[in-house]
Scaffold this motif. Sequence first.
Motif, PDB file in Angstrom:
ATOM      1  N   GLU A   1       5.210 -14.549   7.463  1.00 40.46           N
ATOM      2  CA  GLU A   1       4.462 -13.419   7.364  1.00 40.46           C
ATOM      3  C   GLU A   1       4.787 -12.251   6.938  1.00 40.46           C
ATOM      4  OE1 GLU A   1       2.340 -13.014  10.994  1.00 40.46           O
ATOM      5  OE2 GLU A   1       1.312 -15.034  10.854  1.00 40.46           O
ATOM      6  N   GLY A   2       3.934 -11.430   6.145  1.00 39.67           N
ATOM      7  CA  GLY A   2       4.466 -10.041   5.739  1.00 39.67           C
ATOM      8  C   GLY A   2       3.142  -9.031   6.277  1.00 39.67           C
ATOM      9  N   ARG A   3       3.476  -7.803   6.426  1.00 39.01           N
ATOM     10  CA  ARG A   3       2.410  -6.795   6.798  1.00 39.01           C
ATOM     11  C   ARG A   3       2.398  -5.741   5.850  1.00 39.01           C
ATOM     12  NH1 ARG A   3       1.311  -7.613  12.752  1.00 39.01           N
ATOM     13  NH2 ARG A   3       2.125  -9.792  13.160  1.00 39.01           N
ATOM     14  N   TYR A   4       1.508  -4.714   5.778  1.00 39.58           N
ATOM     15  CA  TYR A   4       1.198  -3.750   5.112  1.00 39.58           C
ATOM     16  C   TYR A   4       0.162  -2.910   5.735  1.00 39.58           C
ATOM     17  CZ  TYR A   4      -0.088  -0.175   1.537  1.00 39.58           C
ATOM     18  OH  TYR A   4      -0.165   0.784   0.833  1.00 39.58           O
ATOM     19  N   THR A   5       0.772  -1.575   6.034  1.00 36.90           N
ATOM     20  CA  THR A   5      -0.137  -0.664   6.617  1.00 36.90           C
ATOM     21  C   THR A   5      -0.201   0.582   5.546  1.00 36.90           C
ATOM     22  OG1 THR A   5       0.500  -1.311   8.812  1.00 36.90           O
ATOM     23  CG2 THR A   5      -0.590   0.798   8.671  1.00 36.90           C
ATOM     24  N   ARG A   6      -1.610   0.941   5.295  1.00 36.79           N
ATOM     25  CA  ARG A   6      -1.595   2.083   4.134  1.00 36.79           C
ATOM     26  C   ARG A   6      -1.176   3.445   4.852  1.00 36.79           C
ATOM     27  NH1 ARG A   6      -5.600   5.376   3.426  1.00 36.79           N
ATOM     28  NH2 ARG A   6      -7.001   4.200   4.578  1.00 36.79           N
ATOM     29  N   SER A   7      -0.574   4.268   4.140  1.00 28.79           N
ATOM     30  CA  SER A   7      -0.210   5.606   4.396  1.00 28.79           C
ATOM     31  C   SER A   7      -0.551   6.399   3.280  1.00 28.79           C
ATOM     32  CB  SER A   7       1.190   5.895   4.950  1.00 28.79           C
ATOM     33  OG  SER A   7       1.899   5.789   3.900  1.00 28.79           O
ATOM     34  N   ALA A   8      -0.101   7.730   3.349  1.00 24.17           N
ATOM     35  CA  ALA A   8      -0.494   8.774   2.183  1.00 24.17           C
ATOM     36  C   ALA A   8       0.444   8.508   1.111  1.00 24.17           C
ATOM     37  CB  ALA A   8      -0.847  10.275   2.889  1.00 24.17           C
ATOM     38  N   ARG A   9       1.567   7.820   1.445  1.00 25.03           N
ATOM     39  CA  ARG A   9       2.605   7.755   0.576  1.00 25.03           C
ATOM     40  C   ARG A   9       2.986   6.519  -0.207  1.00 25.03           C
ATOM     41  NH1 ARG A   9       6.789  12.192   3.508  1.00 25.03           N
ATOM     42  NH2 ARG A   9       5.283  13.921   3.706  1.00 25.03           N
ATOM     43  N   ASN A  10       2.574   5.230   0.483  1.00 28.33           N
ATOM     44  CA  ASN A  10       3.122   4.291   0.285  1.00 28.33           C
ATOM     45  C   ASN A  10       2.180   3.378  -0.640  1.00 28.33           C
ATOM     46  OD1 ASN A  10       1.271   3.218   2.172  1.00 28.33           O
ATOM     47  ND2 ASN A  10       2.615   2.047   3.419  1.00 28.33           N
ATOM     48  N   GLY A  11       1.375   3.842  -1.383  1.00 26.05           N
ATOM     49  CA  GLY A  11       0.453   3.102  -2.091  1.00 26.05           C
ATOM     50  C   GLY A  11       1.142   2.390  -3.280  1.00 26.05           C
ATOM     51  N   VAL A  12       2.598   2.610  -3.434  1.00 24.98           N
ATOM     52  CA  VAL A  12       3.294   2.053  -4.714  1.00 24.98           C
ATOM     53  C   VAL A  12       3.461   0.656  -4.096  1.00 24.98           C
ATOM     54  CG1 VAL A  12       5.356   2.621  -3.601  1.00 24.98           C
ATOM     55  CG2 VAL A  12       5.261   2.098  -6.250  1.00 24.98           C
TER      56      VAL A  12
ATOM     57  N   THR B   1      -5.553  -0.288   9.171  1.00 25.63           N
ATOM     58  CA  THR B   1      -4.887  -1.060  10.209  1.00 25.63           C
ATOM     59  C   THR B   1      -3.911  -2.367   9.263  1.00 25.63           C
ATOM     60  OG1 THR B   1      -6.566  -2.717  10.156  1.00 25.63           O
ATOM     61  CG2 THR B   1      -6.462  -0.816  11.873  1.00 25.63           C
ATOM     62  N   PRO B   2      -2.943  -2.651   9.927  1.00 31.81           N
ATOM     63  CA  PRO B   2      -2.028  -3.580   9.333  1.00 31.81           C
ATOM     64  C   PRO B   2      -2.774  -4.860   8.736  1.00 31.81           C
ATOM     65  CG  PRO B   2      -1.167  -2.819  11.488  1.00 31.81           C
ATOM     66  CD  PRO B   2      -2.327  -2.368  11.378  1.00 31.81           C
ATOM     67  N   THR B   3      -2.322  -5.109   7.542  1.00 29.73           N
ATOM     68  CA  THR B   3      -2.986  -6.199   6.825  1.00 29.73           C
ATOM     69  C   THR B   3      -1.895  -7.381   6.793  1.00 29.73           C
ATOM     70  OG1 THR B   3      -4.215  -4.887   5.409  1.00 29.73           O
ATOM     71  CG2 THR B   3      -4.005  -7.144   4.722  1.00 29.73           C
ATOM     72  N   VAL B   4      -2.264  -8.593   7.257  1.00 33.18           N
ATOM     73  CA  VAL B   4      -1.173  -9.660   7.368  1.00 33.18           C
ATOM     74  C   VAL B   4      -1.226 -10.598   6.101  1.00 33.18           C
ATOM     75  CG1 VAL B   4      -0.471 -11.502   8.555  1.00 33.18           C
ATOM     76  CG2 VAL B   4      -1.251  -9.341   9.828  1.00 33.18           C
ATOM     77  N   PHE B   5      -0.296 -10.827   5.645  1.00 31.84           N
ATOM     78  CA  PHE B   5      -0.109 -11.860   4.504  1.00 31.84           C
ATOM     79  C   PHE B   5       0.758 -12.905   4.782  1.00 31.84           C
ATOM     80  CE2 PHE B   5      -1.133  -7.549   3.075  1.00 31.84           C
ATOM     81  CZ  PHE B   5      -1.796  -7.810   1.879  1.00 31.84           C
ATOM     82  N   THR B   6       0.636 -14.071   4.333  1.00 32.92           N
ATOM     83  CA  THR B   6       1.418 -15.269   4.366  1.00 32.92           C
ATOM     84  C   THR B   6       1.634 -16.191   3.298  1.00 32.92           C
ATOM     85  OG1 THR B   6       1.707 -17.123   6.200  1.00 32.92           O
ATOM     86  CG2 THR B   6      -0.630 -16.809   5.356  1.00 32.92           C
TER      87      THR B   6
ATOM     88  N   SER C   1       0.397  -3.580  -3.402  1.00 38.08           N
ATOM     89  CA  SER C   1       0.013  -4.957  -3.784  1.00 38.08           C
ATOM     90  C   SER C   1       1.362  -5.732  -3.695  1.00 38.08           C
ATOM     91  CB  SER C   1      -0.340  -4.853  -5.211  1.00 38.08           C
ATOM     92  OG  SER C   1       0.598  -4.443  -6.100  1.00 38.08           O
ATOM     93  N   PHE C   2       2.333  -5.379  -3.022  1.00 40.11           N
ATOM     94  CA  PHE C   2       3.760  -6.139  -2.827  1.00 40.11           C
ATOM     95  C   PHE C   2       3.574  -7.534  -2.676  1.00 40.11           C
ATOM     96  CE2 PHE C   2       7.388  -7.403  -0.177  1.00 40.11           C
ATOM     97  CZ  PHE C   2       8.276  -7.843  -1.297  1.00 40.11           C
ATOM     98  N   TRP C   3       2.984  -7.668  -1.332  1.00 38.99           N
ATOM     99  CA  TRP C   3       2.893  -9.049  -1.020  1.00 38.99           C
ATOM    100  C   TRP C   3       2.091 -10.037  -1.800  1.00 38.99           C
ATOM    101  CZ3 TRP C   3       6.489 -10.010   2.262  1.00 38.99           C
ATOM    102  CH2 TRP C   3       6.736  -9.089   3.281  1.00 38.99           C
ATOM    103  N   THR C   4       0.940  -9.573  -2.147  1.00 39.24           N
ATOM    104  CA  THR C   4       0.005 -10.410  -3.323  1.00 39.24           C
ATOM    105  C   THR C   4       0.818 -10.757  -4.341  1.00 39.24           C
ATOM    106  OG1 THR C   4      -1.105  -8.613  -3.933  1.00 39.24           O
ATOM    107  CG2 THR C   4      -2.036  -9.810  -2.274  1.00 39.24           C
ATOM    108  N   ASP C   5       1.524  -9.759  -4.985  1.00 41.88           N
ATOM    109  CA  ASP C   5       2.408  -9.720  -6.307  1.00 41.88           C
ATOM    110  C   ASP C   5       3.465 -10.966  -5.930  1.00 41.88           C
ATOM    111  OD1 ASP C   5       0.835  -7.988  -7.518  1.00 41.88           O
ATOM    112  OD2 ASP C   5       2.219  -6.305  -7.381  1.00 41.88           O
ATOM    113  N   ALA C   6       4.112 -10.946  -4.551  1.00 43.54           N
ATOM    114  CA  ALA C   6       4.850 -12.041  -4.299  1.00 43.54           C
ATOM    115  C   ALA C   6       4.616 -13.397  -3.908  1.00 43.54           C
ATOM    116  CB  ALA C   6       5.918 -11.450  -3.286  1.00 43.54           C
ATOM    117  N   GLY C   7       3.167 -13.532  -4.351  1.00 41.51           N
ATOM    118  CA  GLY C   7       2.537 -14.958  -3.890  1.00 41.51           C
ATOM    119  C   GLY C   7       2.050 -15.072  -2.520  1.00 41.51           C
ATOM    120  N   PHE C   8       1.954 -13.957  -1.634  1.00 35.10           N
ATOM    121  CA  PHE C   8       1.446 -14.142  -0.369  1.00 35.10           C
ATOM    122  C   PHE C   8      -0.239 -14.140  -0.476  1.00 35.10           C
ATOM    123  CE2 PHE C   8       5.749 -13.443   0.516  1.00 35.10           C
ATOM    124  CZ  PHE C   8       5.868 -13.551   1.896  1.00 35.10           C
TER     125      PHE C   8
END
Length: 632
Positions: A563-574, A602-607, A577-584
Motif C-alpha cells: 500500500e502507498g499513500r499520497y496526501t496533497r500539499s501546496a508543494r508536492n504536486g510533482v 486527505t490521504p489517498t491509498v493505492f495498492t 501521479s507517482f503511485w499510478t505511474d508505478a502501477g498502483f
Amino acid sequence: MSQSESPLAALRAAVRDRRMPDPPLRRALLESDDTALARQAGKALKQLTVDGDQLRQVEVAVLATCTIGSYEPLLRAQLVGAGFLPTLRAADYGSFGMALATGRLDPEGEPHLVSLLMDAGHFLPGDWQAGEPDALEKHVEARLDEFRAQLAACLEHTAATVVVHTLPLPAQVRDGVISLGARARVTALWYRVNAALLGLAEDHPQVVAVDLVGELAEAAVTARDARLHRYGDMPHTDGALLLLARLVRRVAQARLGLSRKVLALDLDNTLWGGVLGEVGAQGVQLGGLYPGNCYLELQRTVHRLREQGVILVLASKNDADAVERALTDHPDVVLRPDAFSARLVNWSAKAGNLRQAAEALSLSTESFVFMDDSDFERGQVGDELPEVAVVSAAGDPAHLVDALLRPGWFDVMELTDTDRKRPELYRKRALRGDFSAGFGSSEEFLRALDLSVEIAPATEFTVGRIAQLAARTNQFNLTGIRYDEATTRRMSEDPGHLVLSVSVTDRFGDEGIVGALWVERGPDVWRVLNMVLSCRVLSRGVENAAIGWLAGRAREAGAAAIEGRYTRSARNGVAASFWTDAGFAPVASPEGNPPSAESAPTPTVFTVAPATAVAVTPEWIALNRRSGFSDE
C-alpha cells in the motif's frame, strides 16, 4: 505592507483577512530589536489562522521554572516571522518538575518542540552561606542531578525536541561573595552548570541546548529585572526573552525543515570592497587592514559555511572574464571559482539570475539566501522573489559576518556527510545539465549517466541523514509526515517496521543518501507510510527503482499487497501521479468511488501486488546488490 502602514496595523489586517503576513513584514519581525513591538505583534498574532497550507504548522509547549512573562508573544512573533503557523501552550505555573518527571508536557497532544524556560533560582538555594562554598556546590550539583533525572524520565514519554538553555549567574550571587578567591570558585561552579546544560544535547539526541548566556554577552541587553523578579517571579527582561525566542525559532527552523541550502552572493562591496570594473582586481579591498580585513573575514566565514554543506551561488553584475581573473589571481581571495556551484555573472536582473540558478540546481528559490550591498538589488529580489531571504551587506563592513550568521538561516539539527558533500554534488548537477544537452532524448541521457541505486536498511550512521530528508524535503514528499530522528530510530529498530535509505551514484560521482522510505511490515500488507526523495535526483527513475526493490522484498516475505499513500500539499504536486505511474491502483472510497490524488486533501491509498511492482525498476538503473536486509 504599504510604506504608510504601521507594522502592527499590517499584522492586524493579515489576521483579519486570514492570511499570512507578507514576507517584508515577516522579515521585519525577525530583525526588529524593539521588544515592545515584538510583544504587541505576538499578541496580535495569537488569533492568526490561515486558509490553505501556506504556512508550516508548529506546536510548542512551554515549561517554566518561573513566570513566563512576555515569552509566549515574543516567541509567537519570531515563529510567524520564520514562516510558521504556531500553536503555543504554556504549562501551569509551578508544574515544571512534575511535568518533566511524568512526561505530561501538553494535555492537548504531542508537541513538536518543548521550550524549557529556566531561571538560576531553580538550581540555587534560597539562602546560603557565602563563607561555605562547599555547601553551595553540593546543593547546586544535587539540583542539577535532579534536573537530569527528570529530563531523562520525560524523554521516555515523548518524541518532542526539548530545548534547554544556559543561565546567567545573578550578579547578587556573584558579588555577594567578597573573597576574590571564593567568588572565582562560585563563578567556576556556574560555568560547570552551563557546561552540563550544554552537554545534555550530547547525552540525549532529542535535546537541543542553546547558549543564552553567549547571546547576552553579544547583545546590549540587561538579562534580569530585579523588581519584576521579586514582584511576580519574572526574572528575565523582555530583551533576554527575545534573544531566547530567536534561539528557539532557529531550532524550529532546523527541526521542521525551514533551513536554507543556498547562499547567493554579490561581489562588489560584499565579498570585497570597491567596484571591480572601476578599480581592477589589484584595487579591490581584500585582506590587510580595515576595511579589507572585514571582507576577508566574510569570505572565510562563507567558506566555512560551504564546508558544512551550504551551496554557493555567485550573482554579480560584472564582466565575467574580469571576475574570473580576479577570483583566480588575487592572492587574498578565499572563494576561488570552483567554490561556487553556479555563477551568474552578467548584467541581467538579479531576480532572474536567481531563478536561473535555482533551475540549474533543481532547487526552489525558497531555499535561497541572497546577500547584496545594493538597496536596489535587494529590493528588486525581495519584490519579485519574496520567498528568498534577503541579507543586507550595506553599511559598515565590520558587521558583515554578523548580518549573515545571526538569523540562523542555515542551521541544521545534525551535520551529515551528505551535507558536507552537497556543494560539490550540486556543482556536478550543473555539469549534468550541460552533459544532457548532447543527447537526442532523455532516455539516451539517462542510459549514459550509468546510474546505480542502493537501497539499504537504516543504520546508526544513516538515521540522522534520513530524518533530515524527512524534515527538509517538500516536493517529492508523498504524505508530508516528517518523522524526526528519535521516531525514525525507533521505527528502524522495530521488527514491524522498515526504514530505508536510498543512495545514488552516476558517472559524475556519488550523490549520497538522497531518499528514504518508512514502511510498516505486516504479514499480508506492507504499507509505505511515507517516501521522500531529494529534488536533485528527480526524473531519473530512482523513485521507481526504490519501489521495485521494496516489492521484491515484500514478495520474498510472503506479503500479498503493498500500500502507498499520497496526501496533497501546496508543494508536492510533482508526486501526485507517482503511485499510478508505478502501477498502483487507488483504493475505492466507502462510497465505492476511486478518489483523485490531485484533488483529495486527505490521504489517498493505492495498492498493488508485489509481483507487479517488481517490474517498475527502469532498465537504465543498476540496483547495487549490497542492498538487502541484514536479518534475512
